[in-house]
Design a protein around this motif. Structure first.
Motif, PDB file in Angstrom:
ATOM      1  N   ALA A  61      -7.614   0.475   0.437  1.00 24.63           N
ATOM      2  CA  ALA A  61      -6.315   1.030   0.044  1.00 24.63           C
ATOM      3  C   ALA A  61      -6.420   1.841  -1.239  1.00 24.63           C
ATOM      4  CB  ALA A  61      -5.296  -0.102  -0.127  1.00 24.63           C
ATOM      5  N   LEU A  62      -7.152   1.314  -2.221  1.00 27.66           N
ATOM      6  CA  LEU A  62      -7.285   2.041  -3.497  1.00 27.66           C
ATOM      7  C   LEU A  62      -8.078   3.331  -3.304  1.00 27.66           C
ATOM      8  CD1 LEU A  62      -6.745   2.048  -6.544  1.00 27.66           C
ATOM      9  CD2 LEU A  62      -8.915   0.842  -6.851  1.00 27.66           C
ATOM     10  N   ILE A 117      -0.766  -3.700   5.353  1.00 23.82           N
ATOM     11  CA  ILE A 117      -1.061  -3.875   3.937  1.00 23.82           C
ATOM     12  C   ILE A 117      -1.507  -2.557   3.313  1.00 23.82           C
ATOM     13  CG2 ILE A 117      -2.492  -5.104   2.264  1.00 23.82           C
ATOM     14  CD1 ILE A 117      -0.460  -6.852   3.717  1.00 23.82           C
ATOM     15  N   GLY A 118      -2.335  -1.803   4.036  1.00 21.65           N
ATOM     16  CA  GLY A 118      -2.779  -0.502   3.534  1.00 21.65           C
ATOM     17  C   GLY A 118      -1.630   0.458   3.339  1.00 21.65           C
ATOM     18  N   PHE A 119      -0.688   0.451   4.275  1.00 20.35           N
ATOM     19  CA  PHE A 119       0.502   1.313   4.175  1.00 20.35           C
ATOM     20  C   PHE A 119       1.279   1.007   2.906  1.00 20.35           C
ATOM     21  CE2 PHE A 119       5.097   1.594   4.806  1.00 20.35           C
ATOM     22  CZ  PHE A 119       5.267   2.900   5.232  1.00 20.35           C
ATOM     23  N   ILE A 120       1.491  -0.272   2.637  1.00 20.81           N
ATOM     24  CA  ILE A 120       2.272  -0.680   1.468  1.00 20.81           C
ATOM     25  C   ILE A 120       1.595  -0.224   0.180  1.00 20.81           C
ATOM     26  CG2 ILE A 120       3.132  -2.663   0.167  1.00 20.81           C
ATOM     27  CD1 ILE A 120       3.268  -4.130   2.928  1.00 20.81           C
ATOM     28  N   CYS A 121       0.310  -0.535   0.041  1.00 18.73           N
ATOM     29  CA  CYS A 121      -0.413  -0.199  -1.195  1.00 18.73           C
ATOM     30  C   CYS A 121      -0.550   1.307  -1.375  1.00 18.73           C
ATOM     31  CB  CYS A 121      -1.797  -0.853  -1.184  1.00 18.73           C
ATOM     32  SG  CYS A 121      -1.730  -2.640  -1.317  1.00 18.73           S
ATOM     33  N   PHE A 122      -0.755   2.019  -0.264  1.00 17.79           N
ATOM     34  CA  PHE A 122      -0.942   3.464  -0.349  1.00 17.79           C
ATOM     35  C   PHE A 122       0.309   4.155  -0.869  1.00 17.79           C
ATOM     36  CE2 PHE A 122      -0.657   7.728   1.449  1.00 17.79           C
ATOM     37  CZ  PHE A 122      -1.865   8.273   1.056  1.00 17.79           C
ATOM     38  N   PHE A 123       1.449   3.849  -0.289  1.00 17.08           N
ATOM     39  CA  PHE A 123       2.670   4.568  -0.651  1.00 17.08           C
ATOM     40  C   PHE A 123       3.247   4.120  -1.987  1.00 17.08           C
ATOM     41  CE2 PHE A 123       2.599   5.759   3.814  1.00 17.08           C
ATOM     42  CZ  PHE A 123       2.986   7.088   3.732  1.00 17.08           C
ATOM     43  N   ILE A 124       2.757   3.009  -2.536  1.00 13.39           N
ATOM     44  CA  ILE A 124       3.169   2.601  -3.869  1.00 13.39           C
ATOM     45  C   ILE A 124       2.222   3.151  -4.931  1.00 13.39           C
ATOM     46  CG2 ILE A 124       3.453   0.607  -5.402  1.00 13.39           C
ATOM     47  CD1 ILE A 124       4.552  -0.942  -3.051  1.00 13.39           C
ATOM     48  N   SER A 125       0.917   3.171  -4.628  1.00 16.13           N
ATOM     49  CA  SER A 125      -0.087   3.567  -5.623  1.00 16.13           C
ATOM     50  C   SER A 125      -0.337   5.073  -5.664  1.00 16.13           C
ATOM     51  CB  SER A 125      -1.410   2.850  -5.338  1.00 16.13           C
ATOM     52  OG  SER A 125      -1.251   1.463  -5.341  1.00 16.13           O
ATOM     53  N   MET A 126      -0.333   5.721  -4.516  1.00 18.23           N
ATOM     54  CA  MET A 126      -0.696   7.135  -4.453  1.00 18.23           C
ATOM     55  C   MET A 126       0.157   8.040  -5.338  1.00 18.23           C
ATOM     56  SD  MET A 126       0.217  10.248  -2.949  1.00 18.23           S
ATOM     57  CE  MET A 126       1.201   9.857  -1.510  1.00 18.23           C
ATOM     58  N   PRO A 127       1.505   7.872  -5.371  1.00 19.64           N
ATOM     59  CA  PRO A 127       2.304   8.733  -6.262  1.00 19.64           C
ATOM     60  C   PRO A 127       1.931   8.577  -7.731  1.00 19.64           C
ATOM     61  CG  PRO A 127       3.709   7.677  -4.630  1.00 19.64           C
ATOM     62  CD  PRO A 127       2.371   7.031  -4.506  1.00 19.64           C
ATOM     63  N   LEU A 128       1.571   7.372  -8.153  1.00 18.12           N
ATOM     64  CA  LEU A 128       1.185   7.156  -9.550  1.00 18.12           C
ATOM     65  C   LEU A 128      -0.054   7.972  -9.902  1.00 18.12           C
ATOM     66  CD1 LEU A 128       1.627   3.274  -9.705  1.00 18.12           C
ATOM     67  CD2 LEU A 128       3.233   5.011 -10.492  1.00 18.12           C
ATOM     68  N   ILE A 129      -1.012   7.997  -9.000  1.00 17.88           N
ATOM     69  CA  ILE A 129      -2.252   8.743  -9.231  1.00 17.88           C
ATOM     70  C   ILE A 129      -1.985  10.238  -9.216  1.00 17.88           C
ATOM     71  CG2 ILE A 129      -4.560   9.195  -8.311  1.00 17.88           C
ATOM     72  CD1 ILE A 129      -4.366   6.324  -7.091  1.00 17.88           C
ATOM     73  N   PHE A 181      -2.373  -2.708 -10.914  1.00 19.50           N
ATOM     74  CA  PHE A 181      -1.057  -2.733 -10.283  1.00 19.50           C
ATOM     75  C   PHE A 181      -1.192  -2.851  -8.767  1.00 19.50           C
ATOM     76  CE2 PHE A 181       2.547  -0.315  -8.433  1.00 19.50           C
ATOM     77  CZ  PHE A 181       3.585  -1.146  -8.834  1.00 19.50           C
ATOM     78  N   SER A 182      -2.139  -2.120  -8.181  1.00 18.32           N
ATOM     79  CA  SER A 182      -2.344  -2.152  -6.734  1.00 18.32           C
ATOM     80  C   SER A 182      -2.764  -3.538  -6.263  1.00 18.32           C
ATOM     81  CB  SER A 182      -3.410  -1.127  -6.330  1.00 18.32           C
ATOM     82  OG  SER A 182      -2.988   0.180  -6.619  1.00 18.32           O
TER      83      SER A 182
END
Length: 249
Positions: A61-62, A117-129, A181-182
């Motif tokens: 996910a990361l 699980i990947g969907f959740i982490c991706f859409f929460i973490s990706m905008p931050l990056i 955070f992820s």
């Protein structure tokens, strides 16, 4: 050296606080260090597979979040009046969505646990990056931009020689906070939307009122986070060793 002594002092104080609390309160409310240690050993002996599952999900996910966030942030910085103006409000909306909403939507939309699980982490973490990379490009020294413009480079040359190196610096600098955070979001998602992993094990411990196991799993996560920060620090020191560090006296 001082940091090591400070860390040791904090650990001693925390352990002392836990032990004192266990002596004052009943063991089913606040377990002692011996119970927590026994549960920790049990985890390492019989439940390593759940740690491996969580770490595998976290790594995938990361990695996807870093790749997509870097690419989108780079495009936002290179084309601010089109891609940048579109994605900035889009990411603002995505970041305003509560983590619980992403979890519930993933449960309803996706049947495969790992994809969920990947969907959740991706859409929460990706905008931050993406935003970190975008802001890094926006912070380029105007004098450097003017110096580069003197040679009348093409858009591709500006991208290759100026924007990509600048974006990679901010990408590496954002990994520390985003990764920690992820990991927390991933464990939270496992608690609600998975049948395996650390989060699910903690949910089982909570259902059975096993506070010693909850403390033990928390200790596992703390250790994982320390190892993660250590690896990120070493990577930053190696790849960004050319950057100076300001010391205020």
């Amino acid at each position: 050296m001082r940091n090591k002594w400070a860390l040791a002092l904090v650990i001693v104080l925390l352990l002392g606080g836990v032990q004192i609390s266990s002596m004052v309160l009943p063991s089913f409310i606040f377990p002692g260090l011996d119970q927590i240690w026994a549960s920790f050993v049990e985890i390492l002996s019989h439940q390593l597979s759940d740690i491996g599952i969580t770490l595998a999900r976290f790594t995938v996910a990361l990695s996807l979040s870093l790749a997509a966030g870097w690419a989108i942030g780079l495009a936002m910085g290179a084309f601010r009046k089109t891609i940048g103006e579109f994605f900035t409000p889009a990411f603002s909306i995505m970041q305003a969505v509560p983590a619980l909403s992403w979890v519930l939507l993933a449960v309803l939309w996706i049947s495969d646990v790992n994809l969920r699980i990947g969907f959740i982490c991706f859409f929460i973490s990706m905008p931050l990056i993406a935003i970190a990379v975008y802001e890094g490009i926006r912070n380029i020294d105007p004098e450097i931009v003017e110096a580069v413009d003197q040679f009348r480079p093409t858009k591709l040359q500006v991208l290759r020689m100026l924007l990509i190196p600048q974006s990679l610096v901010y990408l590496l600098m954002s990994v520390r906070s985003v990764s920690a955070f992820s990991l927390r979001i991933l464990v939270f998602a496992e608690l609600i939307a998975a049948s395996t992993g650390i989060g699910q094990r903690m949910q089982v411990a909570q259902t059975n009122f096993q506070l010693d196991m909850i403390f033990a799993w928390t200790l596992v996560l703390i250790i994982v986070n320390f190892v993660l920060v250590f690896l990120i620090d070493k990577t930053e020191q190696r790849l960004l060793r050319w950057r100076g560090e300001a010391v205020i006296r």
